[in-house]
Design a protein around this motif. Structure first.
Motif, short mmCIF file in Angstrom:
data_model
loop_
_atom_site.label_atom_id
_atom_site.label_comp_id
_atom_site.label_asym_id
_atom_site.label_seq_id
_atom_site.Cartn_x
_atom_site.Cartn_y
_atom_site.Cartn_z
N THR A 48 -16.48 -10.29 -78.05
CA THR A 48 -17.85 -9.94 -78.41
C THR A 48 -18.59 -11.14 -78.97
OG1 THR A 48 -17.15 -7.68 -78.86
CG2 THR A 48 -19.25 -8.37 -79.82
N THR A 106 -24.26 -10.92 -84.62
CA THR A 106 -23.43 -9.98 -83.86
C THR A 106 -22.23 -9.53 -84.68
OG1 THR A 106 -24.13 -10.94 -81.76
CG2 THR A 106 -22.06 -9.70 -81.75
N SER A 110 -23.09 -5.77 -85.24
CA SER A 110 -22.38 -4.99 -84.23
C SER A 110 -20.96 -4.63 -84.63
CB SER A 110 -22.33 -5.75 -82.90
OG SER A 110 -23.63 -5.94 -82.40
#
Length: 138
Positions: A48, A106, A110
């Motif tokens: 990711t 991120t 996330s």
């Protein structure tokens, strides 16, 4: 699903396994209550974060390691990320800062990781894709 869930207060079923793809990172998603037992494997989190780095034009992400903080019980992590950047980059520091910002956002938004630092290692300077040797002046 990339986040194995297990009952609160029990150890992760993956803690004692030494898998080639990495180790589990606890405390994913900061908006969850402590002890909810959400885990993500380091390899999935690294994938990711590499994708986040590659959102910056011309950047190709390589090795990504996520290291837990030095103090037991801390949830902070340090990310070590190797990247390949365009040879024509006018300011490597500015580009590294942009990659760092993408990766940090991120990781925190996330994945819910508490990021202490993102170390960017520029491992290669490369011509833009599709350029021939004649065009690059070599």
């Amino acid at each position: 699903m990339t986040t194995p869930i297990h009952p609160p207060g029990t150890p992760s079923p993956y803690e004692d396994e030494r898998l080639p793809c990495g180790r589990p990172l606890s405390r994913v998603r900061a908006d969850r209550e402590p002890g909810e037992g959400t885990w993500i494997m380091e390899s999935a989190a690294a994938r990711t974060l590499r994708a986040a780095a590659e959102e910056v034009p011309g950047v190709r992400a390589g090795s990504c390691r996520i290291i837990a903080g030095p103090n037991a019980g801390t949830s902070q992590v340090t990310v070590h990320l190797g990247v390949q950047v365009p040879l024509s980059t006018p300011d490597l520091t500015v580009l590294a800062d942009e990659v760092r910002r993408h990766v940090t956002e991120t990781a925190e938004l996330s994945l819910g990781l508490d990021v202490a630092a993102v170390d960017i290692h520029i491992t290669d300077l490369a011509d833009a894709p599709g350029r021939s040797e004649d065009e690059s002046g070599r």
